[in-house]
Design a protein around this motif. Sequence first.
Motif, PDB file in Angstrom:
ATOM      1  N   GLN A  91      39.355 -31.085 -25.670  1.00 47.74           N
ATOM      2  CA  GLN A  91      38.672 -31.834 -24.533  1.00 47.74           C
ATOM      3  C   GLN A  91      38.374 -30.687 -23.452  1.00 47.74           C
ATOM      4  OE1 GLN A  91      37.612 -34.772 -24.646  1.00 47.74           O
ATOM      5  NE2 GLN A  91      38.647 -34.797 -26.658  1.00 47.74           N
ATOM      6  N   LEU A  92      39.261 -29.686 -23.511  1.00 46.24           N
ATOM      7  CA  LEU A  92      39.237 -28.499 -22.627  1.00 46.24           C
ATOM      8  C   LEU A  92      37.748 -27.834 -22.567  1.00 46.24           C
ATOM      9  CD1 LEU A  92      42.432 -26.838 -22.666  1.00 46.24           C
ATOM     10  CD2 LEU A  92      41.640 -28.437 -21.079  1.00 46.24           C
ATOM     11  N   LEU A  93      37.068 -27.782 -23.615  1.00 44.30           N
ATOM     12  CA  LEU A  93      35.835 -26.957 -23.728  1.00 44.30           C
ATOM     13  C   LEU A  93      34.814 -27.915 -22.928  1.00 44.30           C
ATOM     14  CD1 LEU A  93      33.995 -24.462 -24.479  1.00 44.30           C
ATOM     15  CD2 LEU A  93      33.768 -25.575 -26.824  1.00 44.30           C
ATOM     16  N   PRO A  94      34.603 -28.986 -23.414  1.00 41.70           N
ATOM     17  CA  PRO A  94      33.609 -29.988 -22.737  1.00 41.70           C
ATOM     18  C   PRO A  94      33.786 -30.037 -21.310  1.00 41.70           C
ATOM     19  CG  PRO A  94      34.482 -31.253 -24.434  1.00 41.70           C
ATOM     20  CD  PRO A  94      35.126 -29.713 -24.451  1.00 41.70           C
ATOM     21  N   LEU A  95      35.168 -30.366 -21.026  1.00 48.51           N
ATOM     22  CA  LEU A  95      35.647 -30.473 -19.513  1.00 48.51           C
ATOM     23  C   LEU A  95      35.233 -29.399 -18.768  1.00 48.51           C
ATOM     24  CD1 LEU A  95      36.989 -32.384 -17.446  1.00 48.51           C
ATOM     25  CD2 LEU A  95      39.099 -31.083 -17.834  1.00 48.51           C
ATOM     26  N   THR A  96      35.455 -28.266 -19.133  1.00 47.79           N
ATOM     27  CA  THR A  96      35.116 -26.877 -18.502  1.00 47.79           C
ATOM     28  C   THR A  96      33.480 -26.825 -18.345  1.00 47.79           C
ATOM     29  OG1 THR A  96      36.933 -26.085 -19.253  1.00 47.79           O
ATOM     30  CG2 THR A  96      35.448 -24.330 -18.397  1.00 47.79           C
ATOM     31  N   ALA A  97      32.810 -27.372 -19.333  1.00 49.41           N
ATOM     32  CA  ALA A  97      31.270 -27.229 -19.323  1.00 49.41           C
ATOM     33  C   ALA A  97      30.839 -27.929 -18.440  1.00 49.41           C
ATOM     34  CB  ALA A  97      30.800 -27.441 -20.720  1.00 49.41           C
TER      35      ALA A  97
END
Length: 156
Positions: A91-97
């Motif tokens: 979840q961290l990658l899309p959340l960061t984006a």
Amino acid sequence: MGNKTHSIGVVISSLLSICVGYLYIRNVYFDFSWLGVETGSENEAVSHWSVLSIILGLVTILSLYLVPYRRIKLFAESFIFVGMLFLFILQLLPLTAWIFVLYFVDRTAGYVGVIPHCGIIASIIVGSYGLFQSGVSTRRSEEDGEQLACTKGENQ
């Protein structure tokens, strides 16, 4: 996971991960028009992420069925915990984006993207905490049972 209420967080986070992955694949909820002329360039990466999210959600939720079997209970709980950890990291990658989009590109699209991933992360934290607490209490009660059996054996 003797108590079924502890598995609710695992089920919710797994189902949310599956649903959000499906929404990404179907391109229903999330809007990438803020990419301008590059719209469509995200399809391959998004589809890979979506498939991984759906598979991890399914594997984690199906692992709950292994917990009642005493011989593999510790393995099943560990497997579920690792699955939850991978769902969290995923979840961290899309959340960061989406946070980047929120602050620098388009507030509306950013909020639409941030909210589902924050919900998944929150349910993962709650579910993992419940899983951890259940495991600790189960092991404590097993240790207490063993100590009680030893003291009964000594008294006889």
